[in-house]
Design a protein around this motif. Structure first.
Motif, PDB file in Angstrom:
ATOM      1  N   SER A  38       0.835  -1.183   0.000  1.00 12.88           N
ATOM      2  CA  SER A  38       0.000   0.000   0.000  1.00 12.88           C
ATOM      3  C   SER A  38       0.883   1.251   0.000  1.00 12.88           C
ATOM      4  CB  SER A  38      -0.875  -0.077   1.247  1.00 12.88           C
ATOM      5  OG  SER A  38      -1.711   1.008   1.287  1.00 12.88           O
ATOM      6  N   GLY A  39       0.549   2.211  -0.823  1.00 15.83           N
ATOM      7  CA  GLY A  39       1.289   3.466  -0.853  1.00 15.83           C
ATOM      8  C   GLY A  39       2.514   3.459  -1.754  1.00 15.83           C
ATOM      9  N   LYS A  42       0.937   2.489  -7.003  1.00 15.60           N
ATOM     10  CA  LYS A  42       0.211   1.761  -8.050  1.00 15.60           C
ATOM     11  C   LYS A  42      -0.897   2.634  -8.665  1.00 15.60           C
ATOM     12  CE  LYS A  42      -0.975  -1.478  -5.140  1.00 15.60           C
ATOM     13  NZ  LYS A  42      -0.377  -0.897  -3.914  1.00 15.60           N
ATOM     14  N   SER A  43      -1.698   3.250  -7.797  1.00 14.16           N
ATOM     15  CA  SER A  43      -2.771   4.105  -8.327  1.00 14.16           C
ATOM     16  C   SER A  43      -2.193   5.312  -9.050  1.00 14.16           C
ATOM     17  CB  SER A  43      -3.702   4.567  -7.201  1.00 14.16           C
ATOM     18  OG  SER A  43      -4.376   3.466  -6.637  1.00 14.16           O
ATOM     19  N   GLU A 166      -7.967  -2.184  -8.300  1.00  9.93           N
ATOM     20  CA  GLU A 166      -8.564  -3.094  -7.310  1.00  9.93           C
ATOM     21  C   GLU A 166     -10.061  -3.281  -7.567  1.00  9.93           C
ATOM     22  OE1 GLU A 166      -7.275  -2.379  -3.295  1.00  9.93           O
ATOM     23  OE2 GLU A 166      -5.505  -1.319  -3.998  1.00  9.93           O
ATOM     24  N   HIS A 199      -4.468  -6.384  -4.675  1.00 10.78           N
ATOM     25  CA  HIS A 199      -3.743  -6.777  -3.469  1.00 10.78           C
ATOM     26  C   HIS A 199      -3.588  -8.280  -3.402  1.00 10.78           C
ATOM     27  CE1 HIS A 199      -4.419  -2.883  -1.290  1.00 10.78           C
ATOM     28  NE2 HIS A 199      -3.184  -3.211  -0.990  1.00 10.78           N
TER      29      HIS A 199
END
Ligand SMILES: Nc1ncnc2c1ncn2[C@@H]1O[C@H](COP(=O)(O)OP(=O)(O)O)[C@@H](O)[C@H]1O
Ligand SMILES: [Mg+2]
Length: 253
Positions: A38-39, A42-43, A166, A199
């Motif tokens: 996370s962080g 990716k986005s 996701e 994920h």
């Protein structure tokens, strides 16, 4: 079929380096799964592919040409949630994409053009198994149906590149595997290139033809700002058995 090349891409927000030295080539009709903590960006990377943001260094090429500087219908996106508009029926949600594209400044279609768009939207709804739910509002649809609606909404614009952030994370396992096979079938039929953030490593390997992980090489607290995530591993993944079935059908046809 669309190839994508990422050339020495860096993304920085102020002093914070989020991504660095991201460099890879994606063959036409790939299904790329992107994983990582996370962080790790990716986005952010998907937003760069959409041209919602611009890299601080490096470039992205689509079929050898620089990515258009603004979002365009050649790139579609589906998020985990809230991709669809709650105040529009399923059919109107799917039509909306066409209205913006064809309806000029007012974003509205009339007469023949509207009837044509309606028919097209119905075809896409049927394609994702929502033909019977055309007049329903999203609140009356299950999570899996809402995601299928979001997929139809993205696909009607016939993107060459589809970005999924996701998209299946909130679905129950049974529904999830149904939507997986739907996604594979649509990917196979449209020949689009897909980038999917997930994920779930099993999902990444099941759907992807390639799995790329982003991660920071240096993780000490004082180094966080100065080093971004880069490609930690990049590995081909065998197509799912379902894709082999689709391929076999194509050969037989
Ligand atoms: N618009 C922004 N301004 C400043 N920092 C941002 C912005 N968008 C993302 N970030 C930072 O970039 C890093 C990567 O975020 P993100 O791409 O959302 O990660 P992921 O999707 O892998 O969880 C995070 O540290 C986040 O705080
Ligand atoms: Mg994210």
């Amino acid at each position: 079929m669309t190839a994508v090349s990422v050339r020495n891409l860096w993304m920085e927000y102020g002093n914070q380096i989020v991504l660095e030295r991201i460099d890879f080539d994606v063959a036409p009709h790939s299904f790329v799964s992107l994983v990582g903590p996370s962080g790790c960006g990716k986005s952010t990377f998907l937003r760069l592919l959409l041209s919602q943001e611009h890299a601080t260094r490096g470039e992205i090429l689509v079929d050898g040409a620089p990515l258009a500087p603004n979002p365009e219908p050649d790139r579609g996106v589906v998020f985990q949630k809230y991709s669809v508009f709650p105040h529009l029926t399923a059919l109107d949600n799917v039509m909306l994409g066409l209205e913006f594209e064809r309806g000029g400044l007012s974003g509205r279609l009339h007469g023949r053009a509207r009837r044509r768009a309606r028919e097209e939207a119905m075809e896409y709804l049927e394609g994702v198994g929502l033909g019977d739910a055309a007049s329903k509002y999203p609140s009356a649809l299950s999570g899996g149906m809402q995601q299928r609606l979001a997929i139809a909404q993205a696909l009607i614009k016939k993107p060459r590149i589809l970005l999924l952030d996701e998209p299946f994370g909130a679905l129950d396992p049974g529904i999830r595997s149904e939507v997986h096979d739907l996604m594979l079938r649509l990917w196979w039929e449209t020949k689009m290139t897909v980038f999917m953030v997930t994920h779930d490593l099993r999902e990444a390997f099941y759907l992807g033809t390639r799995v790329i992980a982003f991660d920071r090489v240096r993780k000490r607290e004082e180094e966080l700002e100065r080093y971004g995530a880069t490609i930690a591993f990049d590995t081909p993944s065998d197509p799912a058995p379902f894709v082999k079935e689709l391929a076999a059908k194509d050969v037989a046809a």
